[in-house]
Design a protein around this motif. Structure first.
Motif, mmCIF file in Angstrom:
data_model
loop_
_atom_site.group_PDB
_atom_site.id
_atom_site.type_symbol
_atom_site.label_atom_id
_atom_site.label_comp_id
_atom_site.label_asym_id
_atom_site.label_seq_id
_atom_site.Cartn_x
_atom_site.Cartn_y
_atom_site.Cartn_z
ATOM 1 N N SER A 65 -17.376 0.114 9.169
ATOM 2 C CA SER A 65 -17.014 0.714 7.886
ATOM 3 C C SER A 65 -16.125 -0.215 7.077
ATOM 4 C CB SER A 65 -16.354 2.084 8.066
ATOM 5 O OG SER A 65 -17.268 2.989 8.622
ATOM 6 N N VAL A 66 -16.358 -1.508 7.238
ATOM 7 C CA VAL A 66 -15.651 -2.506 6.447
ATOM 8 C C VAL A 66 -16.693 -3.382 5.751
ATOM 9 C CG1 VAL A 66 -14.225 -4.591 6.556
ATOM 10 C CG2 VAL A 66 -13.564 -2.567 7.850
ATOM 11 N N GLU A 87 -13.928 -1.112 -4.656
ATOM 12 C CA GLU A 87 -13.088 -0.392 -3.698
ATOM 13 C C GLU A 87 -13.190 1.116 -3.873
ATOM 14 O OE1 GLU A 87 -9.637 -3.688 -3.470
ATOM 15 O OE2 GLU A 87 -9.114 -1.598 -3.088
ATOM 16 N N ASP A 88 -13.216 1.549 -5.122
ATOM 17 C CA ASP A 88 -13.287 2.999 -5.347
ATOM 18 C C ASP A 88 -14.578 3.580 -4.787
ATOM 19 O OD1 ASP A 88 -10.809 2.892 -6.471
ATOM 20 O OD2 ASP A 88 -11.438 3.297 -8.526
ATOM 21 N N ARG A 91 -14.506 3.456 -0.914
ATOM 22 C CA ARG A 91 -13.600 4.424 -0.327
ATOM 23 C C ARG A 91 -14.225 5.811 -0.243
ATOM 24 N NH1 ARG A 91 -7.560 5.143 -2.259
ATOM 25 N NH2 ARG A 91 -8.182 3.121 -3.053
ATOM 26 N N GLY A 94 -15.901 6.214 2.820
ATOM 27 C CA GLY A 94 -15.142 5.951 4.040
ATOM 28 C C GLY A 94 -15.085 4.487 4.424
ATOM 29 N N TYR A 95 -15.409 3.614 3.488
ATOM 30 C CA TYR A 95 -15.379 2.173 3.738
ATOM 31 C C TYR A 95 -14.132 1.539 3.147
ATOM 32 C CZ TYR A 95 -19.988 1.361 5.726
ATOM 33 O OH TYR A 95 -21.057 1.312 6.571
ATOM 34 N N MET A 96 -13.769 0.361 3.681
ATOM 35 C CA MET A 96 -12.705 -0.436 3.097
ATOM 36 C C MET A 96 -13.222 -1.844 2.841
ATOM 37 S SD MET A 96 -9.322 0.607 5.026
ATOM 38 C CE MET A 96 -8.715 1.489 3.615
#
Lengths: 335, 335
Positions: A65-66, A87-88, A91, A94-96
């Motif tokens: 999840s990255v 990023e939004d 997110r 559930g990812y970064m």
């Protein structure tokens, strides 16, 4: 030292089975439990300060999840809003984002890609694409943003460079300009190449000749490189179509050095409508690209691609808008 | 599909033992092998496209070589150069940055911290500190950048806000200003609070009275909030010390709306020397903070802290410099 809370502690507090708690805590399986249960588990996790062990999950599921996000330089003002959009959207799923800057250095980019893959990155969003980049060798999902490759094998989110430059040349032609120069961006990048091609097309479409002295090439999309390229312009031009906004600022400096006023003597138009383009002196006429939306869209394409790596590679082209400000004026007199 | 290369493949190609290859590939143990061997292993890894499995290593070593970087909003131009400095220093140590934006929302910050901890983040750099933030409950190494807490338990890298505001007030006093206003930043943040305190101190030091009508508070460090706060100023002031550069731009708009010219009628000074402060109309006088160096320093503090979590919490305060530009002028006439 206290022992960190486990998934069992969370499950006990939320009064569910550990497997249910695990499903609720993992964004990719959360939909399998009811919203009410999921919320109870998330609340329990929060109150206990539970941090799921993603390294263990990474080994088990082979996902992290990255996503890796690689850009030329965060200090180029066009990138922060794109990265923020990425990023939004990540997110929400559930990812970064793991971030890296290359300064346009291909060796550094390879090292970053390797280091990010070593951290089980599920996919990449690259703002560093060059037109002749090969298809990535491995099958890690990859999406290009802002720039794309000439081949159509990698999904991409770009802007309508062609329409933006056509609108620019049309406006300048309507203001009486004929000797319209182009300080082009690097031709190895799709943004530089597409805008240059569009300039030639648009000039032809308006029946305007292009003298080779009116076209110079900036080595980079920076103010300094734009200044150097603008200094090489010859032939008494009355307007400049710059490869992007930073190049346009370089044109401002070069004009000032020659004792020429913008827009009285020479009109200047940029591309991107970067933050603060409206605050320049003179306020910069430019083509607005939807920075934040490009980021959102790129992240969505990547998430689609991670979910189904065999789906066809989409190419999304977003619309642009010419924003007229004080840096353009009608031509003073006909030569 | 081909099997991905293993550490053994790398070791074979480099003609070393697997343990040596492993040491050479891990930045934190690389110094244990000779430079020549390390280079041979790195070359071999690169030519094979070997990606070390960090998830497995994370489980084994309980470290990830990933740091979490949390900021309010990447679109505030003060942050990109700070983040770039952080990344450059992290990279030298073989670390990468996971990025997140909070928009100043504490709930969102908690979620980000939790999600990052779940990914085995070795430490955090926060640009989101509030003065009354508690010491983090767990012992994950944390460093604050740009802002700090009132307590001295968390290492921090900040600027000399006091010296910057003193230099500003002294310059304005020397130009004949007495009715000097302050559009302060949020008082819950150390940057807002320290600059406000310094304004009061500096006014007193120059024997200048402060009328309560000359001080208003901006709800955020944004252009919009600065504009709203500047509109509330009363009392015929001739100069404004703004809480930061974005607030100063809000002051420009509020002055324009009242038909007042900067600097002829009112001088304005910002804080930060954010990118493009020199390109504003008028070019903004401001206090330059070393953005990039702050990022470098914060990353170095974090790496020190990860190496030795029990070391004393350093507070690094970097020097600032007043940059005079067109937004200040001598007072027109004495009232």
């Amino acid at each position: 030292m206290e022992k960190p809370p486990t998934i069992k502690d969370v499950a006990n507090l939320a009064r569910v089975h550990a497997a249910t708690a695990s499903r609720a805590l993992n964004p990719s399986t959360r939909a399998k439990v009811s919203t009410r249960t999921a919320n109870r588990v998330l609340e329990a996790a929060k109150s206990l300060g539970y941090a799921p062990n993603s390294a263990a999950r990474s080994l088990r599921t082979k996902t992290s999840s990255v996503a890796g996000v690689i850009i030329p330089d965060l200090r180029n003002p066009v990138f922060p809003p794109i990265v923020r959009g990425i990023e939004d959207a990540l997110r929400e799923a559930g990812y970064m984002a793991l971030m890296g800057n290359t300064d346009g250095d291909e060796e550094r980019e390879r090292e970053l890609l390797l280091a990010m893959r070593g951290r089980q990155t599920d996919g990449f969003i690259l703002a560093t694409g060059r037109r002749n980049d090969p298809q990535p060798e491995d099958r890690v999902p990859t999406v290009l943003v802002n720039r794309r490759t000439d081949s159509s094998e990698i999904p991409s989110v770009t802007n309508d460079n062609n329409a933006g430059v056509h609108a620019t040349v049309q406006m300048l032609a309507e203001l009486g300009h004929e000797r319209i120069a182009h300080v082009a961006g690097p031709q190895a990048l799709s943004t530089g190449w597409e805008r240059y091609r569009a300039y030639l097309d648009a000039m032809a479409a308006h029946g305007l000749a292009v003298d080779p002295e009116w076209v110079t090439y900036s080595e980079a999309f920076t103010e300094e490189a734009g200044y150097e390229a603008a200094k090489r312009l010859q032939g008494g031009v009355t307007a400049i179509v710059a490869g992007n906004d930073l190049i346009a600022l370089g044109c401002y400096s070069a004009l000032e050095e020659r004792g020429l006023e913008c827009p009285t003597d020479v009109s200047v138009v940029g591309f991107n409508d970067m933050p603060f383009a409206n605050r320049q002196r003179p306020a910069l006429t430019t083509v607005r690209i939807p920075h934040y939306e490009m980021g959102l869209e790129a992240a969505r394409l990547l998430l689609e691609r991670i979910a189904d790596p065999t789906a066809p590679a989409k190419r999304v082209i977003l619309p642009v808008e010419l924003i007229r400000r004080a840096s353009v004026a009608a031509i003073k007199s006909v030569h």
